[in-house]
Scaffold this motif. Structure first.
Motif, PDB file in Angstrom:
ATOM      1  N   GLU A  30       0.764  -1.223   0.261  1.00 36.52           N
ATOM      2  CA  GLU A  30       0.288  -0.299   0.678  1.00 36.52           C
ATOM      3  C   GLU A  30       1.010   1.113   0.001  1.00 36.52           C
ATOM      4  O   GLU A  30       0.558   2.504   0.155  1.00 36.52           O
ATOM      5  N   THR A  31       2.298   0.870   0.155  1.00 40.34           N
ATOM      6  CA  THR A  31       3.072   2.517   0.024  1.00 40.34           C
ATOM      7  C   THR A  31       2.317   3.390  -0.969  1.00 40.34           C
ATOM      8  O   THR A  31       2.098   2.934  -2.197  1.00 40.34           O
ATOM      9  N   SER A  32       3.465   4.823  -0.581  1.00 41.42           N
ATOM     10  CA  SER A  32       3.457   5.570  -1.842  1.00 41.42           C
ATOM     11  C   SER A  32       4.215   6.154  -1.525  1.00 41.42           C
ATOM     12  O   SER A  32       4.228   6.421   0.254  1.00 41.42           O
ATOM     13  N   CYS A  33       4.511   7.272  -2.359  1.00 37.04           N
ATOM     14  CA  CYS A  33       6.143   8.075  -1.935  1.00 37.04           C
ATOM     15  C   CYS A  33       5.254   9.247  -2.725  1.00 37.04           C
ATOM     16  O   CYS A  33       5.247   9.928  -4.062  1.00 37.04           O
ATOM     17  N   ALA A  34       5.864  10.185  -1.445  1.00 39.32           N
ATOM     18  CA  ALA A  34       5.448  11.930  -2.016  1.00 39.32           C
ATOM     19  C   ALA A  34       6.900  12.434  -2.471  1.00 39.32           C
ATOM     20  O   ALA A  34       7.744  11.919  -1.696  1.00 39.32           O
ATOM     21  N   LEU A  73       3.893  15.778   2.686  1.00 35.66           N
ATOM     22  CA  LEU A  73       3.479  15.435   4.065  1.00 35.66           C
ATOM     23  C   LEU A  73       1.960  15.600   3.940  1.00 35.66           C
ATOM     24  O   LEU A  73       1.691  14.857   4.218  1.00 35.66           O
ATOM     25  N   ASP A  74       1.601  16.933   3.329  1.00 38.08           N
ATOM     26  CA  ASP A  74       0.010  16.507   3.481  1.00 38.08           C
ATOM     27  C   ASP A  74      -0.029  16.105   2.523  1.00 38.08           C
ATOM     28  O   ASP A  74      -1.237  16.139   2.500  1.00 38.08           O
ATOM     29  N   THR A  75       0.505  15.413   1.614  1.00 31.12           N
ATOM     30  CA  THR A  75      -0.743  14.806   0.232  1.00 31.12           C
ATOM     31  C   THR A  75      -0.500  13.463   0.930  1.00 31.12           C
ATOM     32  O   THR A  75      -1.400  12.133   0.245  1.00 31.12           O
TER      33      THR A  75
END
Lengths: 107, 437
Positions: free
Chosen positions: B95-99, B148-150
């Protein structure tokens, strides 16, 4: 053995470009008073004279009982291009500790 | 730091009750080297240890809801994010996502500004442009907070100021504005003290019998507790080795600090002259009294450029007359290189055991039982650089007697760095959200 910086304080070296900064922190208040009075920028410049013509700037942090010395030109042209085996000058903090200080009662 | 050991980071995630872990992994010149990697392969250019580090920290961080902020994106943060997302399902983290933070690469911008002055020597940037390998602005905490707001659990950046990696989560969590100077000061100082991890908690410190560190082998990494009003208290992994007290904190607060009234970051100008440390408990230190002034209107840009080659090698000598034999060997190597027509802009001969770290300083020295000759030389010719180590290896057979342990350390291309200041309005940070394919 006569009095050295090593007897009164501890040191750490950092690097930025071709400039080394070396802090000296006193172990106690009596040591701080001697270091503050005797460990002058001129004395440090003399101990590093074989490595750099300086200049050496000194900053006092009485709240931390520490001195910060900023020694320009000490890193053989800078960390990224120096020919030295220790381009960061990490071990130069130990050279600071070898500096002899005049003995005598504070004040 | 780029050489940081990985296991203490895992222990910190498992036992430190963290909300965020920040991994600072870019030395001054590394991003230039990684830009070259990217030029050869567009999928590369991030920190080479990225996947090894993320494989160790992403699963425990995901399990505990700890968010990761790191500059391991180096010259290719987007490629770094893709590499992590492609590997993450195999680590049990599908489930990881990256900003991703972009915009620090300003090479094309400054290429059009040859009149910029180098901070080191005042020369025009033009003098380096033909040899430039990379140029990256030190971005601030504002873009990390925006990333981080994402909501992404992982933030990967290229060049950002080291303390900003840590201040970013505070801006995000508490909504601090850029006129809350005491809070920005506290957060920036906390970042400055944490960015070298174990150097705050007893690393780079021990001197047996004089300054002892308990269980240095099990050195633990530090964390900071921050309150919404900007009170900061340092701690380290419970049950780990090392020490955290006023002595370790004082060494680290002055690490790489010049004028203590003006430590310039992209977020503020920090003044530490009023700082004091208060030991609250074992391995718990409150940091009081940080102040700050408004940030400057420029970003510092580190410019990486090619600066020729360095060739080097070493040879050992021991027993009677060891120093004299090593000195003769140095003369022989110099003369052999000269007779072959090689030239060097700078050559350095060290005697390890006598003069390699402090030069001739530190007072009179007794003659050591053994010394190791080391020669390093700078030149624009790769062939001349390679000849240095080869001549040193040849000393075994064709130099002074009783030499052993020679090594040819080869030639390396030098990527040096200098800096310029770039007006803020010419830098355009961007946030991208990368999600699993």
């Amino acid at each position: 053995m006569s009095l050295r910086v090593y007897d009164l304080g501890h040191a750490r070296a950092g690097d930025k470009g071709n400039t080394s900064n070396i802090s000296v922190t006193a172990y106690d208040q009596a040591g701080w008073e001697v270091l503050r009075r005797e460990l002058t920028a001129a004395r440090v410049a003399a101990a590093f004279a074989h490595l750099t013509a300086g200049p050496v700037r000194r900053y006092e942090l009485p709240g931390l009982r520490a001195l910060n010395f900023v020694i320009e030109g000490a890193l053989g042209g800078g960390v990224t291009r120096s020919l030295a085996i220790d381009p960061h000058g990490k071990a130069l903090s130990a050279l600071m500790l070898t500096i002899p200080l005049p003995e005598g009662t504070p004040g | 730091m780029s050489d940081d050991r990985i296991p203490p980071a895992v222990e910190l995630i498992e036992r430190g009750e963290l909300d965020y872990i920040c991994c600072e992994c870019l030395a001054e010149r590394t991003i230039a080297r990684e830009s070259l990697d990217r030029a050869r392969d567009p999928a590369k250019g991030f920190t080479p240890t990225l996947l090894e580090r993320m494989r160790a920290i992403l699963p425990p961080a995901t399990a505990r809801g700890v968010r990761i902020v790191s500059n391991m994106g180096a010259a290719n943060p987007r490629g770094a994010a893709r590499a992590v997302l492609d590997a993450a399902p195999g680590w049990g983290c599908p489930e990881t996502s990256c900003a991703v933070v972009l915009g620090d690469d300003v090479a094309e911008t400054i290429r059009r500004m040859p009149e910029l002055r180098l901070m080191e020597d005042g020369a025009p940037l033009e003098s380096l442009l033909g040899r430039m390998a990379a140029a990256n602005a030190y971005l601030g905490a504002d873009v990390i907070a925006a990333a981080l707001d994402t909501g992404a659990p992982v933030v990967l950046t290229g060049r950002v100021a080291d303390p900003a990696l840590f201040l970013g989560p505070m801006l995000h969590a508490f909504g601090w504005a850029y006129d809350a100077w005491d809070k920005l000061a506290a957060g920036t100082l906390a970042g400055h003290m944490l960015e070298c991890t174990g150097q705050l908690t007893g690393g780079c410190f021990a001197d047996p019998g004089k300054k002892d560190v308990a269980d240095l082998a099990g050195l633990g990494y530090p964390f900071v507790d921050v309150t919404p009003d900007g009170a900061i208290t340092l701690g380290k992994t419970p049950g780990s080795g090392g020490r955290l007290d006023a002595a370790t904190c004082t060494e680290q607060i002055l690490y790489e600090m010049h004028d203590p009234t003006a430590y310039i970051t992209p977020d503020c100008v920090l003044d530490i002259t009023g700082v004091t440390f208060r030991q609250e408990a074992a391995d718990r230190v409150a940091v009081l009294g940080a102040r700050a002034r408004p940030r400057t209107d420029t970003y510092k840009v580190v410019v990486g450029y090619f600066d020729g080659y360095i060739g080097s090698g070493e040879m050992g000598y021991a027993g009677p007359n060891a120093v004299a034999r090593a000195e003769l060997a140095a003369e022989v190597v110099r003369e052999r290189l000269r007779r072959q027509g090689f030239t060097y802009s700078e050559m350095r001969c060290d005697l390890i055991g006598l003069t390699s770290l402090h030069g001739s300083g530190g007072g009179a020295k007794p003659e050591p039982y053994e010394v190791r000759l080391r020669i390093a030389a700078r030149t624009d010719s790769k062939r001349a650089a390679e000849a240095v180590g080869a001549e040193i290896r040849a000393l075994h057979m064709q130099g002074p007697g009783m030499a052993g342990g020679g090594i040819n350390l080869g030639a390396r291309e030098v990527l040096a760095v200098k800096s310029v200041l770039l007006p803020r309005h010419l830098v355009h940070p961007e946030i991208l959200l990368e999600t699993p394919r």
